[in-house]
Design a protein around this motif. Sequence first.
Motif, PDB file in Angstrom:
ATOM      1  N   ILE A   1      42.630  34.887  36.481  1.00 37.74           N
ATOM      2  CA  ILE A   1      41.190  35.955  36.976  1.00 37.74           C
ATOM      3  C   ILE A   1      41.793  37.219  37.123  1.00 37.74           C
ATOM      4  N   ALA A   2      43.128  37.447  37.898  1.00 37.88           N
ATOM      5  CA  ALA A   2      43.339  38.991  38.057  1.00 37.88           C
ATOM      6  C   ALA A   2      43.710  39.545  36.529  1.00 37.88           C
ATOM      7  N   MET A   3      44.197  38.828  35.529  1.00 35.65           N
ATOM      8  CA  MET A   3      44.225  39.366  34.214  1.00 35.65           C
ATOM      9  C   MET A   3      42.756  39.672  33.732  1.00 35.65           C
ATOM     10  N   ALA A   4      41.858  38.784  33.873  1.00 33.71           N
ATOM     11  CA  ALA A   4      40.684  39.212  33.321  1.00 33.71           C
ATOM     12  C   ALA A   4      39.999  40.255  34.088  1.00 33.71           C
ATOM     13  N   LEU A   5      40.310  40.619  35.319  1.00 33.82           N
ATOM     14  CA  LEU A   5      39.845  41.776  35.964  1.00 33.82           C
ATOM     15  C   LEU A   5      40.467  43.017  35.916  1.00 33.82           C
ATOM     16  N   MET A   6      41.603  42.954  35.338  1.00 31.71           N
ATOM     17  CA  MET A   6      42.438  44.261  35.283  1.00 31.71           C
ATOM     18  C   MET A   6      41.752  45.452  34.880  1.00 31.71           C
ATOM     19  N   GLY A   7      40.940  45.273  33.739  1.00 28.34           N
ATOM     20  CA  GLY A   7      40.124  46.331  33.055  1.00 28.34           C
ATOM     21  C   GLY A   7      39.048  46.537  33.604  1.00 28.34           C
ATOM     22  N   PHE A   8      38.616  45.856  35.028  1.00 30.17           N
ATOM     23  CA  PHE A   8      37.265  46.035  35.584  1.00 30.17           C
ATOM     24  C   PHE A   8      36.025  46.207  34.615  1.00 30.17           C
ATOM     25  N   PRO A   9      36.129  44.896  33.903  1.00 32.00           N
ATOM     26  CA  PRO A   9      34.888  44.931  32.931  1.00 32.00           C
ATOM     27  C   PRO A   9      33.671  44.986  33.326  1.00 32.00           C
ATOM     28  N   LYS A  10      32.531  45.156  32.480  1.00 30.66           N
ATOM     29  CA  LYS A  10      31.243  45.191  32.830  1.00 30.66           C
ATOM     30  C   LYS A  10      30.769  43.709  32.963  1.00 30.66           C
ATOM     31  N   LEU A  11      31.350  42.905  32.217  1.00 29.11           N
ATOM     32  CA  LEU A  11      31.294  41.368  31.905  1.00 29.11           C
ATOM     33  C   LEU A  11      32.358  40.475  31.843  1.00 29.11           C
TER      34      LEU A  11
ATOM     35  N   GLU B   1      45.169  46.880  42.101  1.00 30.38           N
ATOM     36  CA  GLU B   1      43.868  46.463  42.644  1.00 30.38           C
ATOM     37  C   GLU B   1      43.321  44.672  42.349  1.00 30.38           C
ATOM     38  N   ALA B   2      43.759  44.567  41.176  1.00 30.81           N
ATOM     39  CA  ALA B   2      43.537  43.200  40.786  1.00 30.81           C
ATOM     40  C   ALA B   2      44.252  42.117  41.458  1.00 30.81           C
ATOM     41  N   LEU B   3      45.650  42.268  41.592  1.00 31.91           N
ATOM     42  CA  LEU B   3      46.398  41.565  42.470  1.00 31.91           C
ATOM     43  C   LEU B   3      45.807  41.515  43.916  1.00 31.91           C
ATOM     44  N   ARG B   4      45.578  42.545  44.297  1.00 31.50           N
ATOM     45  CA  ARG B   4      44.980  42.583  45.570  1.00 31.50           C
ATOM     46  C   ARG B   4      43.654  41.688  45.780  1.00 31.50           C
ATOM     47  N   ILE B   5      42.646  41.950  44.934  1.00 31.41           N
ATOM     48  CA  ILE B   5      41.590  41.268  44.786  1.00 31.41           C
ATOM     49  C   ILE B   5      41.650  39.659  44.992  1.00 31.41           C
ATOM     50  N   VAL B   6      42.558  39.247  44.127  1.00 29.06           N
ATOM     51  CA  VAL B   6      43.166  37.704  43.960  1.00 29.06           C
ATOM     52  C   VAL B   6      43.823  37.310  45.075  1.00 29.06           C
TER      53      VAL B   6
END
Length: 303
Positions: free
Chosen positions: A142-152, A114-119
């Motif tokens: 950014i994909a690495m930062a998004l991978m855990g789908f963080p709150k922040l 999902e993170a790779l798809r988003i970016v």
Amino acid sequence: MTEMISTHKLSKQYDGVYRVKDLDLKVYEGDIYGFLGPNGAGKSTALKMLLGLVKPTDGRVNMFGKEFGANRLCILENTGSLIESPSYYGHLSGLENMRVMQRLLNVPNRNVDEALRIVRLESHKGKKVSQYSLGMKQRLGIAMALMGFPKLLILDEPTNGLDPAGIQEIRELIQSLPQRFGMTVLISSHLLSEIDQIATKVGIINNGELIFQNSMDSLRARSKRTIALRTQNISEAKSILQKNRFMPMHQDDYLIFEDIPDEQIATINQLLVTYGIGVTRIEERRKKLEDIFLELTGKVSSL
């Protein structure tokens, strides 16, 4: 509103010189908070203190309503970040780099996909990162930062070095995150134009000190409307208007009226014509955000 980040007198000294001083940030849930300042203003140092990468000289950091020091692991589990530039193994593919981060974060395979798809890196995930363009490397970070789908999500100058198309892609991505995934985003930049197009709230830092913090609408509201009027005889026109209780400023070849309603503009125009003074131009002017930024920082908006 829920406070996602709250700092109190957060400060950092190096060799007796403050890089950040008495920083009081307030970032609320759902914000896209633009952290704006010239290069060297202290943005990266401040963000590193938020993430525990730099130890503050003084002050406090609270995130998600919790004191950072005592709740570091819990806070970082819910925080994604990209500071200064993405870290990667150039000899590995994009997907292999993501797998390394996946093990550290202990997230399922679907998060990686999902993170790779988003970016928009799905079709390039098998390519070695050393062969990626600068924009692709930024998107991988950014994909690495998004991978855990963080709150922040905290992003430090994520569009640095990108071409206009790459900047637009990152901008659209960041703007979508609060609504699509419920994320709060803190993004730093030295480009006012970038923050203007993306942020809902802005904090401006200069020489390590926070000099403005409010909504983008509040910053734009500082751009007061003025009316510039040019006539065939500026001196005579000014004299006539002053006798009729209008007090314009004389600037270059124009008479300037600050925040004047349309009805009075029509009255002024009619008055001058009645006295035989030809009005050759009426312009509406607004102070540019770049000018406001310059007034606040004493520096140009992009360095």
